[in-house]
Motif scaffolding. Structure first.
Motif, short mmCIF file in Angstrom:
data_model
loop_
_atom_site.label_atom_id
_atom_site.label_comp_id
_atom_site.label_asym_id
_atom_site.label_seq_id
_atom_site.Cartn_x
_atom_site.Cartn_y
_atom_site.Cartn_z
N TYR A 1 13.24 84.88 1.12
CA TYR A 1 13.38 83.73 2.04
C TYR A 1 13.81 84.20 3.43
N GLN B 1 14.29 69.11 -1.94
CA GLN B 1 13.85 69.73 -0.68
C GLN B 1 13.46 68.67 0.35
N GLU C 1 15.27 75.69 0.56
CA GLU C 1 14.46 76.20 -0.53
C GLU C 1 15.20 75.96 -1.84
N ARG D 1 15.23 77.44 -5.74
CA ARG D 1 14.69 78.59 -6.49
C ARG D 1 15.53 78.80 -7.74
#
Ligand SMILES: Cc1ncc(COP(=O)(O)O)c(C=O)c1O
Length: 446
Positions: free
Chosen positions: A185, A356, A363, A365
């Motif tokens: 990222y 999001q 982000e 994840r």
């Protein structure tokens, strides 16, 4: 007014890494009970535990009678005897159990008291292996920026953050070097996967050459990095790392203190990413937090090269802790909690991806039941909040107001509930996180 417990905690107890002012102002709950996947404080507030005891240790939930009973029975029969020159039955049984469930080649285990000691033990195994095998005094250890491996001096020397924990304890153990992390990222090389061709892994080759291949004992890496909030490796990363370690006979230590025993939806993250470590470190979900225990397990080649391991802890191989671990693993297996974690993890990640939509969520994840959302001040330019803005604390406090506990980590919020969490609880947790984000965004005029 502060309760007597808070006053006493302020006056008599060192709370790890916690500001005294936060204790005084009541920001630190007094947790008195646990039931299932919930904890209850001394004001009778119930919180859904989205971070498994705040350290991601709890695997099977709170109040497991069978684990308590196994510990009680062992304490009555033989609570403690030295781990050197004497053998404890639960330690042998647990080592044999681990040999059966760990990735193939890992056969032999040394038990200590926690994750930091497991990491120290792994470093010592690596050093003594090289000494016994080739007479080389390889003393250097390579870890990664943003890595976390614990707090004892060797483990702390492998900590990849510039923060007070490191700086206040300097000078640290000499011979530690750091590799750039696979933080896609915010790529430290400003590249994009897969066009980068894993340049961050290839950098290990250059680093070993720079440090001197005959001096480097081991490279240590968390399978998934916690430092910036649950960072899974890009595909192919550990294959490349393994090749480079093999080239220079540098041992590969995989730190599974968090990921071990099902958190990723596989029993070990090594199974998930097909990593073949020389040494693995374990703790946390090994006992699920019911008792303090860590372990370093290694392959036959290393175990055979070390006849007498120069290492000892009074409470290593502790019978009561090993009994707790055996029962904890039995429950994980009997209740299929590893497969359950994979399924619940996919609900959790899907729900976090929906978040999001928030202007401050950059982000989402994660893997299995270990996920994170990256918090940003400017989403398009991926700019984080400044540390003094205390965004993580604002969000975690807002989370508590909505009945959930999670934690801040780097620029991210982390979620790692007990493996026993249900789908309904995940849905309730996601609603609470959504509301906590709303509250803080409103306060900050987003
Ligand atoms: C990856 C990793 N390694 C090692 C440790 C140290 O474990 P402990 O706190 O049990 O000493 C931790 C603790 O969070 C960890 O996350």
């Amino acid at each position: 007014m502060a309760s007597q417990t808070l006053t006493d905690a302020r006056n008599y107890l060192w709370l790890y890494n916690t500001q005294k002012e936060d204790v005084e102002t009541g920001k630190v709950p007094v947790i008195v009970r646990g039931e299932g996947n919930y904890v209850i404080d001394d004001q009778d507030n119930r919180y859904l535990d989205l971070i498994a005891g705040n350290t991601r240790a709890n695997a099977t939930g709170y109040g497991r009678e069978q684990v308590a009973r196994a510990m009680y029975d062992q304490a009555r029969k033989m609570h403690y005897f030295s781990s050197a020159n004497f053998i404890s039955l639960p330690a042998v049984a647990l080592a044999k159990k681990l040999a059966g469930i760990l990735p193939d080649e890992l056969t032999t285990t040394c038990f200590v008291c926690d994750g930091s000691e497991a990491v120290e033990t792994a470093f010592k195994m690596a050093k003594q292996y090289h000494l016994n095998e080739s007479g080389q005094n390889r003393f250097k250890i390579i870890s990664r920026y943003h890595a976390y491996h614990g707090q004892t001096m060797g483990a702390l020397s492998a900590l990849g953050f510039l923060n007070p924990m490191r700086n206040a304890m300097a000078p640290l153990v000499p011979g530690h070097a750091f590799l750039i992390p696979p933080y896609c990222y915010r790529c430290p090389l400003n590249l994009t996967y897969p066009a980068c061709d894993l340049a961050c892994a290839d950098a290990l080759d250059t680093l070993i050459q720079f440090e001197g291949p005959d001096l480097v004992a081991a490279f240590i890496a968390e399978a998934i990095m916690q430092g910036m909030g649950a960072l899974p490796p890009p595909d192919g990363y550990f294959e490349r790392i393994r090749e480079i370690c093999d080239t220079y006979e540098v041992l590969l230590i995989i730190d599974e203190v968090i990921t071990g025993f099902g958190r990723t939806g596989k029993m070990f993250a090594c199974d998930l990413y097909n990593i073949r470590p020389d040494i693995i470190t374990l703790a946390k979900q090994l006992t699920g937090g019911y008792a303090p225990l860590g372990a370093a397990s290694t392959i036959r080649k290393i175990a055979d090269a070390i006849d007498t391991f120069y290492h000892i802890h009074t409470y290593g191989n502790h019978p009561v802790c090993c009994a707790a671990a055996l029962k904890n693993i039995e429950i994980i297996e009997r209740e299929n909690l590893v497969a359950h974690a994979a399924q619940m993890g996919s609900y959790l990640l899907a729900g976090l991806k929906e978040l999001q939509k928030h202007p401050i969520v950059g982000e989402a994840r994660g893997v299995g039941l270990w996920c994170a959302i990256e918090i940003v001040k400017d989403k398009d330019r991926r700019i984080p909040f400044k540390p003094e803005e205390n965004i993580a604390q604002q969000l975690t406090l807002a989370g508590k107001d909505h009945g959930v506990i999670f934690r801040g980590m780097g620029n991210a919020l982390e979620f790692a509930p007990p493996l026993s969490i249900s789908r309904k609880e995940i849905e309730a947790g996601l609603r609470a996180i959504d509301l906590a984000l709303d509250d803080v965004e409103k306060k900050l005029d987003f």
